[in-house]
Design a protein around this motif. Structure first.
Motif, PDB file in Angstrom:
ATOM      1  N   GLN A 351      -9.837  -7.867   1.160  1.00  0.00           N
ATOM      2  CA  GLN A 351      -9.679  -6.414   1.183  1.00  0.00           C
ATOM      3  C   GLN A 351     -10.945  -5.682   1.616  1.00  0.00           C
ATOM      4  O   GLN A 351     -10.872  -4.541   2.078  1.00  0.00           O
ATOM      5  N   LYS A 352     -12.085  -6.303   1.423  1.00  0.00           N
ATOM      6  CA  LYS A 352     -13.349  -5.640   1.764  1.00  0.00           C
ATOM      7  C   LYS A 352     -14.204  -6.492   2.706  1.00  0.00           C
ATOM      8  O   LYS A 352     -15.365  -6.151   2.945  1.00  0.00           O
ATOM      9  N   TYR A 353     -13.625  -7.560   3.203  1.00  0.00           N
ATOM     10  CA  TYR A 353     -14.403  -8.483   4.039  1.00  0.00           C
ATOM     11  C   TYR A 353     -14.985  -7.766   5.259  1.00  0.00           C
ATOM     12  O   TYR A 353     -16.168  -7.897   5.583  1.00  0.00           O
ATOM     13  N   GLY A 419     -13.905  -1.735  -8.299  1.00  0.00           N
ATOM     14  CA  GLY A 419     -13.943  -0.318  -8.683  1.00  0.00           C
ATOM     15  C   GLY A 419     -13.076   0.513  -7.747  1.00  0.00           C
ATOM     16  O   GLY A 419     -12.424   1.471  -8.158  1.00  0.00           O
ATOM     17  N   ASP A 420     -13.049   0.124  -6.488  1.00  0.00           N
ATOM     18  CA  ASP A 420     -12.297   0.896  -5.500  1.00  0.00           C
ATOM     19  C   ASP A 420     -10.817   0.540  -5.465  1.00  0.00           C
ATOM     20  O   ASP A 420      -9.962   1.418  -5.586  1.00  0.00           O
ATOM     21  N   MET A 421     -10.494  -0.728  -5.295  1.00  0.00           N
ATOM     22  CA  MET A 421      -9.083  -1.093  -5.113  1.00  0.00           C
ATOM     23  C   MET A 421      -8.275  -0.798  -6.372  1.00  0.00           C
ATOM     24  O   MET A 421      -7.122  -0.393  -6.309  1.00  0.00           O
ATOM     25  N   GLY A 423      -9.322   1.429  -8.663  1.00  0.00           N
ATOM     26  CA  GLY A 423      -9.386   2.889  -8.753  1.00  0.00           C
ATOM     27  C   GLY A 423      -8.251   3.557  -7.981  1.00  0.00           C
ATOM     28  O   GLY A 423      -7.663   4.525  -8.448  1.00  0.00           O
ATOM     29  N   HIS A 424      -7.916   3.025  -6.816  1.00  0.00           N
ATOM     30  CA  HIS A 424      -6.855   3.614  -5.988  1.00  0.00           C
ATOM     31  C   HIS A 424      -5.470   3.490  -6.623  1.00  0.00           C
ATOM     32  O   HIS A 424      -4.536   4.137  -6.168  1.00  0.00           O
ATOM     33  N   THR A 425      -5.298   2.649  -7.606  1.00  0.00           N
ATOM     34  CA  THR A 425      -3.975   2.544  -8.235  1.00  0.00           C
ATOM     35  C   THR A 425      -3.739   3.711  -9.190  1.00  0.00           C
ATOM     36  O   THR A 425      -2.602   3.964  -9.582  1.00  0.00           O
ATOM     37  N   ASP A 461     -20.693   2.298  -2.186  1.00  0.00           N
ATOM     38  CA  ASP A 461     -20.481   3.006  -0.921  1.00  0.00           C
ATOM     39  C   ASP A 461     -19.941   4.412  -1.131  1.00  0.00           C
ATOM     40  O   ASP A 461     -19.992   5.238  -0.223  1.00  0.00           O
ATOM     41  N   HIS A 462     -19.387   4.700  -2.306  1.00  0.00           N
ATOM     42  CA  HIS A 462     -18.814   6.011  -2.667  1.00  0.00           C
ATOM     43  C   HIS A 462     -18.215   5.829  -4.050  1.00  0.00           C
ATOM     44  O   HIS A 462     -18.076   4.704  -4.524  1.00  0.00           O
ATOM     45  N   GLY A 463     -17.811   6.936  -4.681  1.00  0.00           N
ATOM     46  CA  GLY A 463     -17.183   6.840  -5.994  1.00  0.00           C
ATOM     47  C   GLY A 463     -15.685   6.669  -5.903  1.00  0.00           C
ATOM     48  O   GLY A 463     -15.072   6.896  -4.859  1.00  0.00           O
ATOM     49  N   ASN A 464     -15.091   6.224  -6.999  1.00  0.00           N
ATOM     50  CA  ASN A 464     -13.635   6.158  -7.128  1.00  0.00           C
ATOM     51  C   ASN A 464     -13.287   5.989  -8.615  1.00  0.00           C
ATOM     52  O   ASN A 464     -12.735   6.894  -9.232  1.00  0.00           O
ATOM     53  N   ALA A 465     -13.661   4.825  -9.208  1.00  0.00           N
ATOM     54  CA  ALA A 465     -13.313   4.551 -10.606  1.00  0.00           C
ATOM     55  C   ALA A 465     -13.994   5.520 -11.573  1.00  0.00           C
ATOM     56  O   ALA A 465     -13.597   5.630 -12.737  1.00  0.00           O
ATOM     57  N   SER A 490      -7.777   8.925  -5.400  1.00  0.00           N
ATOM     58  CA  SER A 490      -8.679   8.978  -4.231  1.00  0.00           C
ATOM     59  C   SER A 490     -10.137   8.771  -4.629  1.00  0.00           C
ATOM     60  O   SER A 490     -10.471   8.660  -5.802  1.00  0.00           O
ATOM     61  N   HIS A 491     -10.993   8.742  -3.623  1.00  0.00           N
ATOM     62  CA  HIS A 491     -12.441   8.645  -3.840  1.00  0.00           C
ATOM     63  C   HIS A 491     -12.971   9.934  -4.465  1.00  0.00           C
ATOM     64  O   HIS A 491     -12.259  10.924  -4.557  1.00  0.00           O
ATOM     65  N   THR A 492     -14.253   9.921  -4.808  1.00  0.00           N
ATOM     66  CA  THR A 492     -14.872  11.088  -5.433  1.00  0.00           C
ATOM     67  C   THR A 492     -16.022  11.584  -4.561  1.00  0.00           C
ATOM     68  O   THR A 492     -16.403  10.947  -3.585  1.00  0.00           O
TER      69      THR A 492
HETATM   70 MN   LIG Z   1     -11.273   3.159  -1.319  1.00  0.00          MN
END
Ligand SMILES: [Mn+2]
Ligand SMILES: O=C(O)[C@H](O)COP(=O)(O)O
Ligand SMILES: [Mn+2]
Length: 547
Positions: A351-353, A419-421, A423-425, A461-465, A490-492
């Motif tokens: 997912q982040k490769y 934290g991201d994947m 977080g998006h749920t 790289d950015h916020g989310n969780a 979404s991201h923050t």
């Molecule tokens: Mn994301």
């Protein structure tokens, strides 16, 4: 591309390791912050005992049009890898439309020419104003321009978002858009929505995690095969009632009249994929442009004039026809290191490769030096990540620890997706578990880096969780009459941590405190300094100075 050896910094004795905790920002609140709610003794200890600062990871600091724009993985990893801020897709496309440059390009003219020779002009892409992969204003500008230039028939294939915008906001976009189309429609301009579906169910897979998503999208958009509805509004309401899922997970739908799909894609048509960001645009672009194609059974390939909003891959030149020049990200940290003989290792799960390879290297899919670079992809689960919030963080750590212990690599980088994947749920409990899983891995990894005499840079790289609940305009958590919160997927806009962890009792460098607003683009020069080099003149300044 020789880097000058630094007279101010001597190279660390062990490796330098950049750890990107994707989607882990620092929120000013407690409410809805899964990062704070999680029990993370290791991260807490590192933040308390080692030099730490916050980095900007959104808006203009990462090349977005405005400071209201949240960050995302593409712009974040571009900035980390390139050590400078480039105007990004969102901005370049908006400017190209505003200046009229887009309409003068060959690609737009070929698309319009095909449509004027009797073909239908199809626009396919993410349907929101999230500005991460696309913006609905770009779509509208192109529809209006097509009408002005005499195109007779336009069909829209809309991917519902709910991931970069509110989780159930699809109708806030669809309803006004239908009214807008009513206003544009005329005797010689036939425009309508033809198909669509949730972005995590069809079309927008990335890094070949799940080609079946793209196949489902192909069948819906191109062949017109799928469950039929009279309108997108009806499809969204019906699926919501039947399945109770959020927008990103709505199944695909075909708009039909008397059983006939409104807009199959056939020979002679033109197709514009209007996302500017590449990761989730590459697979569908390959399906439209590759003569020989194996990932799924496409059926007969319609002969269409296909254009991407941008060129999504600078190495493979995909797609060959594109509307706006991508940012010219050159001389990335990875290229400098390769050209200066520094061995590098990059790892993530599927997912982040591409984030630690393709985005990191300025949207190029290849390596700079096969002999010096190792890229490792741990296959991601294909499941809803709230069911497996630990994802592959343990397996990534296993491999990374082995790579560090091998002593083969001087610079290593890793992206942990949790934290991201998760977080998006929008699932708060799962995001807390994600952070706790991650912390266990940091507790394994950091001692190994220190044993090897290395330095770890922990960042994101950015916020989310850090924000799992929707906020109102004042930045307070929104609650309904019963006190219930609304999930935020979404991201923050929050900054991200930067923690400099080393085993030296008395390091010869320290964090600078005189940079007004440091951001992700300051990391690359820092890495080069730690490796004993001066950064190139035009890189944004390093975060460290001699102690
Ligand atoms: Mn994301
Ligand atoms: O593509 C996605 O999953 C989201 O739109 C953005 O997430 P990312 O920028 O962290 O990949
Ligand atoms: Mn990210």
């Amino acid at each position: 591309m020789k880097l000058a050896k630094s007279s101010r910094f001597s190279p660390t004795s062990g490796p330098v390791v950049t750890i990107v905790l994707d989607g882990v920002g620092i929120s000013p609140r407690e409410d809805g912050d899964a990062v704070k709610a999680a029990r993370t003794p290791m991260l807490d200890k590192l933040m308390a005992n080692f030099p730490m600062t916050k980095l900007l990871a959104h808006g203009k600091a990462v090349g977005m049009p405005s400071d209201e724009d949240m960050g995302n993985s593409e712009v974040g990893h571009n900035a980390i890898g390139a050590g400078r801020v480039f105007a990004q897709g969102a901005k370049l496309v908006a400017e190209s439309i505003a200046s009229g440059h887009l309409w003068q390009g060959h690609a737009w003219q070929e698309v319009v020419a095909a449509a004027k020779q009797g073909g239908t002009l199809h626009f396919l892409g993410l349907f929101s104003d999230g500005n991460v992969h696309s913006h609905i204003d770009h779509l509208k500008a192109m529809i209006e321009r097509a009408k002005q230039e005499g195109v007779g028939k336009v069909r829209l294939h809309i991917l519902l978002d709910g991931r970069d915008v509110g989780e159930t906001s699809a109708l806030d976009y669809v309803d006004p858009f239908e009214a807008y189309l009513d206003g544009l429609r005329s005797a010689d301009f036939d425009v309508a929505v033809a198909s669509g579906g949730g972005r995590m169910k069809i079309t927008m897979d990335r890094y070949e995690a799940d080609w079946s998503m793209v196949q489902r999208g192909w069948d819906i958009h191109v062949k017109g095969e799928g469950r039929q509805f009279a309108s997108a509004h009806e499809a969204i309401e019906t699926y919501r009632n039947e399945l109770g899922v959020i927008d990103q997970d709505l199944p695909g739908f075909v708009i039909a009249k008397d059983g006939q799909p409104l807009g199959k894609i056939v020979d002679g048509d033109a197709v514009v994929f209007y996302n500017f960001r590449g990761d989730r645009a590459i697979e569908i672009s390959r399906a439209f442009t590759e003569e020989t194609f194996c990932p799924f059974h496409r059926g007969a390939l319609p002969k269409v004039t296909y254009a991407g909003m941008m060129q999504y891959d600078g190495d493979t030149k995909l797609p060959p026809r594109f509307l706006v020049e991508p940012p010219a990200i050159d001389r990335t940290m990875g290229e400098y290191l390769a050209k200066n003989g520094v061995s590098q290792y990059a790892i993530s799960e599927t997912q982040k490769y591409g984030h630690v390879t393709y985005f990191w290297n300025g949207n190029r899919s290849g390596k700079f030096d096969d002999a010096l670079e190792t890229y490792v992809e741990i296959p991601s689960d294909v499941v809803p990540f709230e069911q497996r919030p630990w994802m592959k963080c343990a397996e990534i750590t296993d491999a990374l620890i082995a790579a560090i212990r091998s002593g083969q690599y001087k610079y290593l980088r890793v992206n942990y997706a949790n934290g991201d994947m998760v977080g998006h749920t929008g699932n708060f409990e799962a995001a807390v578990t994600a952070m706790q899983g991650l912390d266990l891995q940091l507790a394994r990894l950091i001692p190994v880096i220190l044993e090897a005499g290395g330095v770890a840079l922990i960042t994101a790289d950015h916020g989310n969780a850090d924000e799992m609940y929707e906020l109102d305009k004042k930045g307070n958590v929104t609650r309904d009459a019963e006190g219930r919160t609304k999930a935020k997927t979404s991201h923050t806009l929050n900054p991200v941590p930067f923690v400099l962890v080393s085993g030296e009792a008395d390091p010869a460098y320290k964090l600078r405190d005189d940079l007004a607003a440091p951001g992700l683009s300051n990391i690359a020069a820092t890495v080069l300094n730690l490796l004993g080099y001066e950064a190139p003149q035009d890189y944004d300044p390093s975060l460290i100075v001699p102690a």
